[in-house]
Design a protein around this motif. Structure first.
Motif, PDB file in Angstrom:
ATOM      1  N   PRO A   1     -24.660   9.259 -23.456  1.00 21.24           N
ATOM      2  CA  PRO A   1     -25.442  11.168 -21.945  1.00 21.24           C
ATOM      3  C   PRO A   1     -24.475  10.834 -20.409  1.00 21.24           C
ATOM      4  N   LEU A   2     -23.518   9.661 -20.366  1.00 21.99           N
ATOM      5  CA  LEU A   2     -22.959   9.664 -19.628  1.00 21.99           C
ATOM      6  C   LEU A   2     -21.399   8.391 -20.259  1.00 21.99           C
ATOM      7  N   ILE A   3     -20.086  10.017 -19.702  1.00 23.67           N
ATOM      8  CA  ILE A   3     -18.653   8.650 -20.259  1.00 23.67           C
ATOM      9  C   ILE A   3     -18.375   8.949 -19.074  1.00 23.67           C
ATOM     10  N   VAL A   4     -17.503   7.350 -18.514  1.00 27.63           N
ATOM     11  CA  VAL A   4     -17.003   6.423 -17.197  1.00 27.63           C
ATOM     12  C   VAL A   4     -15.929   7.008 -17.722  1.00 27.63           C
ATOM     13  N   LEU A   5     -14.555   7.703 -17.154  1.00 28.49           N
ATOM     14  CA  LEU A   5     -13.977   7.315 -17.089  1.00 28.49           C
ATOM     15  C   LEU A   5     -12.965   6.312 -15.672  1.00 28.49           C
ATOM     16  N   SER A   6     -11.290   5.662 -15.894  1.00 30.29           N
ATOM     17  CA  SER A   6     -11.295   4.668 -15.173  1.00 30.29           C
ATOM     18  C   SER A   6      -9.362   5.103 -15.111  1.00 30.29           C
ATOM     19  N   PHE A   7      -9.332   4.065 -13.696  1.00 26.92           N
ATOM     20  CA  PHE A   7      -7.931   4.128 -13.779  1.00 26.92           C
ATOM     21  C   PHE A   7      -7.604   3.212 -12.796  1.00 26.92           C
ATOM     22  N   HIS A   8      -6.051   2.552 -12.240  1.00 23.82           N
ATOM     23  CA  HIS A   8      -5.739   2.169 -11.037  1.00 23.82           C
ATOM     24  C   HIS A   8      -5.084   3.072 -10.137  1.00 23.82           C
ATOM     25  N   SER A   9      -5.422   3.198  -8.867  1.00 19.92           N
ATOM     26  CA  SER A   9      -4.583   3.616  -8.223  1.00 19.92           C
ATOM     27  C   SER A   9      -3.112   3.379  -7.812  1.00 19.92           C
ATOM     28  N   PRO A  10      -3.093   2.622  -7.738  1.00 24.57           N
ATOM     29  CA  PRO A  10      -1.749   2.220  -8.006  1.00 24.57           C
ATOM     30  C   PRO A  10      -0.743   2.971  -8.951  1.00 24.57           C
ATOM     31  N   SER A  11      -0.752   3.694 -10.009  1.00 24.44           N
ATOM     32  CA  SER A  11      -0.669   4.057 -11.090  1.00 24.44           C
ATOM     33  C   SER A  11      -0.125   5.662 -10.445  1.00 24.44           C
ATOM     34  N   LEU A  12      -0.952   6.163  -9.631  1.00 24.80           N
ATOM     35  CA  LEU A  12      -0.523   6.982  -8.750  1.00 24.80           C
ATOM     36  C   LEU A  12       0.966   7.618  -8.551  1.00 24.80           C
ATOM     37  N   ALA A  13       2.002   6.624  -8.408  1.00 26.71           N
ATOM     38  CA  ALA A  13       3.123   6.194  -7.404  1.00 26.71           C
ATOM     39  C   ALA A  13       4.766   5.179  -8.865  1.00 26.71           C
ATOM     40  N   LEU A  14       5.704   5.992  -8.416  1.00 28.55           N
ATOM     41  CA  LEU A  14       5.708   4.854  -9.471  1.00 28.55           C
ATOM     42  C   LEU A  14       6.379   3.472  -9.440  1.00 28.55           C
ATOM     43  N   GLY A  15       6.494   2.464 -10.955  1.00 30.98           N
ATOM     44  CA  GLY A  15       6.339   1.404 -10.295  1.00 30.98           C
ATOM     45  C   GLY A  15       5.369   0.289  -9.949  1.00 30.98           C
ATOM     46  N   HIS A  16       4.136   0.800  -9.875  1.00 28.72           N
ATOM     47  CA  HIS A  16       3.481   0.000  -9.307  1.00 28.72           C
ATOM     48  C   HIS A  16       2.435  -0.791 -10.410  1.00 28.72           C
ATOM     49  N   THR A  17       2.093  -0.471 -11.422  1.00 32.41           N
ATOM     50  CA  THR A  17       2.030  -1.110 -12.863  1.00 32.41           C
ATOM     51  C   THR A  17       2.803  -0.743 -14.048  1.00 32.41           C
TER      52      THR A  17
ATOM     53  N   LEU B   1       1.041  -1.310  -0.240  1.00 33.42           N
ATOM     54  CA  LEU B   1      -0.193   0.341   0.236  1.00 33.42           C
ATOM     55  C   LEU B   1       1.207   0.983  -0.045  1.00 33.42           C
ATOM     56  N   ARG B   2       1.857   0.907  -0.717  1.00 38.40           N
ATOM     57  CA  ARG B   2       2.470   2.077  -0.698  1.00 38.40           C
ATOM     58  C   ARG B   2       2.285   3.217  -1.316  1.00 38.40           C
ATOM     59  N   HIS B   3       1.530   3.572  -1.656  1.00 26.27           N
ATOM     60  CA  HIS B   3       0.946   4.058  -3.176  1.00 26.27           C
ATOM     61  C   HIS B   3       0.058   5.334  -2.505  1.00 26.27           C
ATOM     62  N   VAL B   4      -0.870   4.733  -1.539  1.00 27.98           N
ATOM     63  CA  VAL B   4      -1.637   5.446  -0.519  1.00 27.98           C
ATOM     64  C   VAL B   4      -1.970   6.739  -0.632  1.00 27.98           C
ATOM     65  N   PRO B   5      -0.259   7.815  -0.105  1.00 29.63           N
ATOM     66  CA  PRO B   5      -0.558   8.915   0.990  1.00 29.63           C
ATOM     67  C   PRO B   5      -0.953   9.781  -0.701  1.00 29.63           C
ATOM     68  N   ARG B   6      -0.236   8.382  -2.288  1.00 30.79           N
ATOM     69  CA  ARG B   6      -0.470  10.193  -2.994  1.00 30.79           C
ATOM     70  C   ARG B   6      -1.606  10.206  -3.282  1.00 30.79           C
ATOM     71  N   LEU B   7      -2.918   9.344  -2.646  1.00 35.76           N
ATOM     72  CA  LEU B   7      -4.669   9.703  -2.422  1.00 35.76           C
ATOM     73  C   LEU B   7      -4.614  10.360  -2.812  1.00 35.76           C
ATOM     74  N   ARG B   8      -3.467  11.617  -1.825  1.00 41.02           N
ATOM     75  CA  ARG B   8      -3.997  13.563  -1.252  1.00 41.02           C
ATOM     76  C   ARG B   8      -4.015  13.513  -1.720  1.00 41.02           C
ATOM     77  N   ASN B   9      -2.208  14.003  -3.084  1.00 40.27           N
ATOM     78  CA  ASN B   9      -2.672  14.242  -4.316  1.00 40.27           C
ATOM     79  C   ASN B   9      -3.756  14.767  -4.862  1.00 40.27           C
ATOM     80  N   PHE B  10      -3.803  13.389  -5.027  1.00 45.99           N
ATOM     81  CA  PHE B  10      -5.088  13.481  -6.726  1.00 45.99           C
ATOM     82  C   PHE B  10      -6.405  13.221  -6.276  1.00 45.99           C
ATOM     83  N   GLN B  11      -6.514  14.156  -4.982  1.00 51.35           N
ATOM     84  CA  GLN B  11      -8.328  14.004  -4.607  1.00 51.35           C
ATOM     85  C   GLN B  11      -7.743  15.895  -4.388  1.00 51.35           C
ATOM     86  N   GLU B  12      -6.177  16.197  -4.023  1.00 48.60           N
ATOM     87  CA  GLU B  12      -6.174  18.018  -4.612  1.00 48.60           C
ATOM     88  C   GLU B  12      -6.174  18.877  -5.403  1.00 48.60           C
ATOM     89  N   PHE B  13      -5.643  17.427  -7.146  1.00 46.76           N
ATOM     90  CA  PHE B  13      -5.607  17.963  -7.718  1.00 46.76           C
ATOM     91  C   PHE B  13      -7.550  18.073  -8.567  1.00 46.76           C
TER      92      PHE B  13
END
Length: 332
Positions: A274-290, A48-60
């Motif tokens: 009527p609706l466009i659904v975007l997606s990605f995986h949270s480990p991509s918020l840090a290097l080397g996990h995807t 779960l090393r990437h989890v702190p990067r969720l803060r950056n993405f949420q702020e973005f």
């Protein structure tokens, strides 16, 4: 355990939305542990090393006026760091949390750990239900929210999943990935499902929000017929894309360039989705996990992708939405 791959329900009626809803997009995040995408499934070899990067993405996202829907699996649901970051955003109304079931790391642990059982919909209905409810309850307790959105990990929806969602009071699913066929790996076949939101049952109690993928090219109207044939010949598939004849483009920053995403958005807009659904995986918020984010440049490109896509959607009058707003706006 029986290794039967369970069938999917047929699509129900197309969903209709109030006139005030207009055309919207929803940002979903597969919020999950890090694991080896090329290795075997395991119960314990993850991080779960990437989890702190969720803060950056949420702020973005907050700066862009976008409310992400974080689809949380078991390791994330029990992370105090994730709770601290996302719980506050949920309380502020600047994020939503949903459910994402990775069976191999989600108790109760009764099944063999293998590729077949990595799709929750392939499990027995009783075991799928037990894992789902265990996860749903943990999310509700730890994040202070009643999750209303579900995505089966690996898009592993099954024949009993609609009933499970209805009984659990979860009104929206986003597991279906139209134009993709996962049968070779024991998964579902979504190739012929619609891109528009539709009901999963005749009672109109469970709404499906398919992930957005489109065909692009001069032959795109024949894509559902031709693309499966091209998939058997990878060189021909690449040639068809290079010649502008036919290309499948999923709306995700993982493996899709900005230019390709814009082309895909043009098709989605042209088709009147009527609706466009975007997606990605949270480990991509840090290097080397995807496989998609291995360098700082890759990470910068991921954020640049969202900047460009959000701006393009805004220019076309397509505003961000939330699961709560979708549920309020759908006409039953």
């Amino acid at each position: 355990m029986n290794k039967t791959t369970r069938t999917l329900p047929p699509p129900g009626p197309r969903a209709r939305f109030s006139s005030a809803f207009g055309r919207r997009f929803l940002l979903t995040v597969d919020t999950e542990e890090e694991f080896d995408w090329d290795g075997p499934f395991t119960r314990d070899r993850h991080g779960l090393r990437h989890v702190p990067r969720l803060r950056n993405f949420q702020e973005f996202c907050e700066a862009k006026g976008v409310v992400p829907s974080y689809l949380i699996d078991w390791p994330i649901a029990n992370s105090t760091v994730a709770k601290d970051i996302l719980g506050g955003a949920v309380a502020r109304g600047t994020a939503e949390v949903g459910i994402q079931l990775h069976p191999w790391v989600n108790p109760p642990f009764e099944e063999d750990v293998d590729a077949h059982n990595s799709y929750a919909g392939n499990l027995s209905p009783d075991l799928e239900r037990a894992k789902f409810l265990t996860l749903r309850n943990a999310i509700a307790e730890n994040f202070g929210a009643n999750p209303q959105l579900y995505r089966a990990g690996r898009y592993g929806f099954g024949s009993a999943t609609t009933d499970l969602l209805r009984e659990a009071g979860v009104g929206v699913d986003t597991s279906f990935r139209p134009l993709f066929d996962y049968r070779k790996g024991h998964g579902p076949d979504y190739a012929d499902y619609p891109l528009e939101p539709f009901w999963l049952d005749g009672e109109m109690s469970v709404l499906e929000l398919p992930l957005t993928t489109v065909y692009w090219g001069m032959l795109r109207r024949q894509g559902r017929l031709l693309y499966p044939l091209l998939s058997r010949l990878p060189r021909m598939r690449g040639l068809a894309a290079n010649l502008g004849l036919l290309e499948r483009i999923p709306l995700t920053p993982e493996g899709t360039t900005v230019d390709d995403a814009i082309r895909a958005l043009d098709m989605a807009i042209d088709d009147g989705l009527p609706l466009i659904v975007l997606s990605f995986h949270s480990p991509s918020l840090a290097l080397g996990h995807t496989p998609y984010v291995e360098t700082d440049d890759d990470l910068d490109a991921l954020y640049d992708w969202f900047r460009a896509v959000f701006a393009y959607l805004d220019r076309h009058g397509i505003r961000p939405t939330t699961v709560a707003e979708i549920m309020q706006s759908v006409v039953v």
